[in-house]
Scaffold this active site. Sequence first.
Site, short mmCIF file in Angstrom:
data_model
loop_
_atom_site.label_atom_id
_atom_site.label_comp_id
_atom_site.label_asym_id
_atom_site.label_seq_id
_atom_site.Cartn_x
_atom_site.Cartn_y
_atom_site.Cartn_z
N LYS A 71 34.62 41.33 43.22
CA LYS A 71 35.26 40.15 43.84
C LYS A 71 34.82 39.86 45.27
O LYS A 71 34.79 38.74 45.70
CB LYS A 71 36.77 40.42 43.94
CG LYS A 71 37.57 40.02 42.77
CD LYS A 71 39.03 40.30 43.09
CE LYS A 71 39.91 39.51 42.21
NZ LYS A 71 41.32 39.60 42.43
N ASP A 107 43.85 33.08 42.72
CA ASP A 107 45.03 33.98 42.79
C ASP A 107 46.16 33.33 43.57
O ASP A 107 47.33 33.42 43.18
CB ASP A 107 44.66 35.30 43.47
CG ASP A 107 43.85 36.20 42.56
OD1 ASP A 107 43.98 36.06 41.33
OD2 ASP A 107 43.08 37.03 43.08
#
Length: 283
Positions: A71, A107
């Site tokens: 990520k 997110d």
Amino acid sequence: MNQQAALRHAFVLGHPVAHSRSPRLHTFWLKNLKIAGTYRPIDLEPADLAEFFSKMRDGAFAGGNVTIPLKEKIAELCDDVDDAATKIGAINTLVQHDGKISGSNSDYYGFLANLDQNVPQWDQADGKPLNHAIVLGAGGASRAIIYALLQRGIDKISLLNRTVERTEALASEFGPRLDPGPMSAFAQCAGTAGFVVNTTAVGMHGSAFDGLELHALPPSALVTDLVYTPLVTPLLRDAQKRGLKTVDGLGMLLHQAVPGFEKWFGQRPFVTPQLRQHIEQDL
Ligand code: ATR
């Protein structure tokens, strides 16, 4: 003429990746929406990322998700990165379009959409943005939550963590609306906090916070947890016992998947009780 949509492929990249629930989630939507497409896990060593990106540019994939430990490592390989992913410092969604790859972070969106769906107006008090929230934890997950709460106009965020230096570092990065401190400052902060979120790993594997003074919160406070195994963490159980509103963390996982799916497969999917049940069966 029989115009059949081209089969589109998406992925979740990780190392390891077998634990990811994203294939089960996206495959549920593909089937339910009758979309001819695939979504599969790909275990990739960080060293093989550049080669994978060139396959993606050649059109092998419409895009996909990225998980730990990749990520934070892929920004330099993308052609553009959105504001949220830049500030959060992590990309979890990739979209390939005409050979160009965009990186974004969903997110924070998933976190907000889950709360919006479960407790409409959770971020309002007397018609104004909620003025005080407490964020527990100052790791990678905390960054997306801080970004989200700032976006919603929350005036003050007490950021509390076991290692206080990490809260100070985040406060100097995200600005003066953050008030850093140790976990032990909870009781002192709680009286005016309408919202508490746990972004730490505490709650997993039978762990629990040691004496967090939930009794000091206003009775109208909402408590939520990013941990969703177990679904009802000790923090949420204690909050429920005290009559506080709670939202569990599974919905954030479901909602964060929406923007990526829509971009890869061209249809916006819904987070329904059936989807939730399907993922819960596999927790
Ligand atoms: P993530 O990306 O999931 O946020 P991370 O960056 O390793 O992972 O951060 C983990 C967070 O959980 C940190 O806030 C960490 O606190 P420290 O900064 O003090 O390490 C917190 N954490 C993990 N285990 C904890 C525990 N047993 N008690 C309190 N906090 C804990």
